[in-house]
Design an enzyme around this catalytic site. Structure first.
Site, PDB file in Angstrom:
ATOM      1  N   GLY A  41       0.644  -1.371  -0.133  1.00  0.00           N
ATOM      2  CA  GLY A  41      -0.079  -0.027   0.090  1.00  0.00           C
ATOM      3  C   GLY A  41       0.958   0.989  -0.184  1.00  0.00           C
ATOM      4  O   GLY A  41       0.728   1.996  -0.887  1.00  0.00           O
ATOM      5  N   HIS A  42       1.861   1.255   0.969  1.00  0.00           N
ATOM      6  CA  HIS A  42       2.810   2.593   0.840  1.00  0.00           C
ATOM      7  C   HIS A  42       3.394   2.432  -0.537  1.00  0.00           C
ATOM      8  O   HIS A  42       3.834   3.636  -0.882  1.00  0.00           O
ATOM      9  CB  HIS A  42       3.841   2.214   2.176  1.00  0.00           C
ATOM     10  CG  HIS A  42       3.371   2.085   3.479  1.00  0.00           C
ATOM     11  ND1 HIS A  42       3.477   0.841   4.213  1.00  0.00           N
ATOM     12  CD2 HIS A  42       2.793   3.243   4.228  1.00  0.00           C
ATOM     13  CE1 HIS A  42       2.947   1.479   5.281  1.00  0.00           C
ATOM     14  NE2 HIS A  42       2.391   2.691   5.354  1.00  0.00           N
TER      15      HIS A  42
ATOM     16  N   ILE B  99      -4.849  -0.460  -1.399  1.00  0.00           N
ATOM     17  CA  ILE B  99      -4.342  -1.651  -1.858  1.00  0.00           C
ATOM     18  C   ILE B  99      -4.538  -2.676  -0.927  1.00  0.00           C
ATOM     19  O   ILE B  99      -4.600  -2.452   0.318  1.00  0.00           O
ATOM     20  CB  ILE B  99      -2.718  -1.553  -2.032  1.00  0.00           C
ATOM     21  CG1 ILE B  99      -2.479  -0.439  -3.089  1.00  0.00           C
ATOM     22  CG2 ILE B  99      -2.228  -2.896  -2.568  1.00  0.00           C
ATOM     23  CD1 ILE B  99      -2.861  -0.402  -4.458  1.00  0.00           C
TER      24      ILE B  99
ATOM     25  N   MET C 242      -4.341  -3.641   3.029  1.00  0.00           N
ATOM     26  CA  MET C 242      -3.124  -3.793   3.705  1.00  0.00           C
ATOM     27  C   MET C 242      -2.739  -2.571   4.844  1.00  0.00           C
ATOM     28  O   MET C 242      -3.216  -1.381   4.520  1.00  0.00           O
ATOM     29  CB  MET C 242      -1.875  -3.467   2.731  1.00  0.00           C
ATOM     30  CG  MET C 242      -1.896  -4.680   1.808  1.00  0.00           C
ATOM     31  SD  MET C 242      -0.480  -4.700   0.463  1.00  0.00           S
ATOM     32  CE  MET C 242      -0.905  -5.946  -0.274  1.00  0.00           C
TER      33      MET C 242
ATOM     34  N   SER D 224       0.124  -1.843   8.022  1.00  0.00           N
ATOM     35  CA  SER D 224       1.074  -2.098   9.051  1.00  0.00           C
ATOM     36  C   SER D 224       0.735  -2.721  10.332  1.00  0.00           C
ATOM     37  O   SER D 224       1.453  -3.659  10.938  1.00  0.00           O
ATOM     38  CB  SER D 224       1.947  -0.833   9.608  1.00  0.00           C
ATOM     39  OG  SER D 224       2.269   0.066   8.232  1.00  0.00           O
ATOM     40  N   ARG D 225      -0.533  -2.484  10.625  1.00  0.00           N
ATOM     41  CA  ARG D 225      -1.136  -3.204  11.946  1.00  0.00           C
ATOM     42  C   ARG D 225      -1.206  -4.558  11.588  1.00  0.00           C
ATOM     43  O   ARG D 225      -1.379  -5.424  12.558  1.00  0.00           O
ATOM     44  CB  ARG D 225      -2.275  -2.736  12.348  1.00  0.00           C
ATOM     45  CG  ARG D 225      -1.930  -1.012  13.023  1.00  0.00           C
ATOM     46  CD  ARG D 225      -3.233  -0.464  13.480  1.00  0.00           C
ATOM     47  NE  ARG D 225      -3.310   0.899  13.639  1.00  0.00           N
ATOM     48  CZ  ARG D 225      -2.809   1.546  14.569  1.00  0.00           C
ATOM     49  NH1 ARG D 225      -2.662   0.724  15.764  1.00  0.00           N
ATOM     50  NH2 ARG D 225      -2.552   2.648  14.676  1.00  0.00           N
TER      51      ARG D 225
HETATM   52  P1  AMP Z   1       0.753   4.712   7.607  1.00  0.00           P
HETATM   53  O1  AMP Z   1       2.047   4.339   7.566  1.00  0.00           O
HETATM   54  O2  AMP Z   1      -0.106   3.851   7.967  1.00  0.00           O
HETATM   55  O3  AMP Z   1       0.576   6.035   8.346  1.00  0.00           O
HETATM   56  O4  AMP Z   1       0.360   5.280   6.313  1.00  0.00           O
HETATM   57  C1  AMP Z   1       1.141   6.044   5.423  1.00  0.00           C
HETATM   58  C2  AMP Z   1       0.518   6.329   4.142  1.00  0.00           C
HETATM   59  O5  AMP Z   1      -0.089   4.992   3.358  1.00  0.00           O
HETATM   60  C3  AMP Z   1      -1.122   6.936   4.500  1.00  0.00           C
HETATM   61  O6  AMP Z   1      -1.278   7.927   3.498  1.00  0.00           O
HETATM   62  C4  AMP Z   1      -2.153   5.753   4.179  1.00  0.00           C
HETATM   63  O7  AMP Z   1      -3.192   6.118   4.054  1.00  0.00           O
HETATM   64  C5  AMP Z   1      -1.334   5.095   3.264  1.00  0.00           C
HETATM   65  N1  AMP Z   1      -1.816   3.658   3.259  1.00  0.00           N
HETATM   66  C6  AMP Z   1      -1.773   2.718   4.307  1.00  0.00           C
HETATM   67  N2  AMP Z   1      -2.310   1.586   3.752  1.00  0.00           N
HETATM   68  C7  AMP Z   1      -2.708   1.683   2.497  1.00  0.00           C
HETATM   69  C8  AMP Z   1      -3.282   0.760   1.668  1.00  0.00           C
HETATM   70  N3  AMP Z   1      -3.427  -0.550   2.013  1.00  0.00           N
HETATM   71  N4  AMP Z   1      -3.366   1.304   0.278  1.00  0.00           N
HETATM   72  C9  AMP Z   1      -3.122   2.381   0.019  1.00  0.00           C
HETATM   73  N5  AMP Z   1      -2.334   3.385   0.929  1.00  0.00           N
HETATM   74  C10 AMP Z   1      -2.001   2.925   1.993  1.00  0.00           C
END
Ligand code: AMP
Length: 280
Positions: free
Chosen positions: A38-39, A178, A186, A188-189
């Site tokens: 996703g990231h 994603i 998807m 991180s958790r």
């Molecule tokens: P995080 O590391 O969870 O703070 O997420 C960082 C960025 O990645 C944020 O803009 C989230 O919305 C995006 N993100 C996290 N999971 C996904 C995913 N499965 N699909 C698309 N973007 C994601």
């Protein structure tokens, strides 16, 4: 090529000066690390339209309202840098707490309205932490474009509002969620899910997709909620923070999908809080 990992604000600024001087388009992808596809989809989107791409990794203490959640959040910096290798990003900005919030730090950026509901209501202070850190990341990186996932749809709205309200000259770009093959968004958790919980985690998305079909056919949330909650409970979800239909623009609460809308959910499975949202 392993991208340079930058840990000091001064070094980041030095690096960016020639890029800006040359008129290059700088993109930023803010993350909390534990990178997954996703990231990486955000990184690919940034690479496609920017001359320079900075990925940020910072587990922002200000957006956690629960100390255990912060302590347990996965941290995988070496693996993250390896995953970024093939994208040839220009910098990985990994500030520590002192770089981001030095002694005496006293400013909070707070977006009202949009933050009253959903994760804002379930996690008091969360979006103040997000708006504060993201405004700092925008200013630190001087990016022209920022890439956020629709996975965190409310966050995308809040950050867009914040940048517009503060006249930060940046284009905030939303990218699609994603998913794993079984529909689980998807996150991180997901790394924190036990093998057993991982089997049941996709039920959240299944229930939401089923509701979305019914909502498109004219059903009301009141009709659909009892069965949805029952299905989640049967799959082992122990609490639902919210399961709500809201307007895609403005996040107003809806009973029926009579305007462009999204279904939002946050629910707990074996001690892990999962969120998802889908267009209806
Ligand atoms: P995080 O590391 O969870 O703070 O997420 C960082 C960025 O990645 C944020 O803009 C989230 O919305 C995006 N993100 C996290 N999971 C996904 C995913 N499965 N699909 C698309 N973007 C994601």
């Amino acid at each position: 090529m392993i991208a340079p990992i930058v840990r000091e604000k001064a070094a980041l600024r030095e690096m960016i000066i020639p890029w800006k001087r040359a008129g290059e388009v700088v993109g930023v992808v803010p993350t909390m690390g534990a990178l997954h596809d996703g990231h990486l989809s955000l990184v690919a989107a940034a690479k496609a339209v920017c001359d320079r791409v900075i990925v940020t990794i910072f587990v922002n203490p200000k957006q956690f309202n629960n100390p255990d959640d912060l302590a347990n959040y996965p941290r995988t910096e070496t693996a993250d840098a390896q995953k970024l290798e093939r994208f040839e990003v220009d910098a990985i900005w990994v500030p520590d707490g002192d770089q981001m919030y030095p002694e005496g730090f006293a400013t909070t950026v707070s977006v009202s309205g949009l933050t009253d509901c959903l994760c804002g209501a379930a996690r008091p202070g969360h979006f103040d932490g997000v708006a504060t850190v993201v405004s700092k990341l925008f200013l630190q990186t001087q990016a022209d474009k920022a890439f956020f996932g629709e996975k965190d749809f409310q966050q995308l709205q809040v950050v867009t509002r914040m940048a517009a309200d503060l006249d930060i000259p940046i284009d905030v770009i939303g990218c699609p969620t994603i998913r794993e093959e079984d529909g689980l968004a998807m996150s991180s958790r997901n790394l924190l899910l036990s093998d057993r919980a991982r089997v049941y985690a996709p039920v959240l998305n299944e229930v939401m997709e089923r509701m979305a079909v019914a909502l498109r056919g004219g059903a009301s949330m009141k009709d659909l909620m009892p069965d949805a909650l029952k299905r989640l409970e049967t799959a082992g979800f122990t609490g639902v923070d919210y399961l709500e239909l809201r307007s895609a623009d403005g996040l107003g609460l809806l009973e029926r999908a009579d305007v462009p809308s999204r279904l939002f959910a946050a629910a707990w499975l074996a001690g892990v809080r999962l969120i998802d949202n889908i267009a209806v």
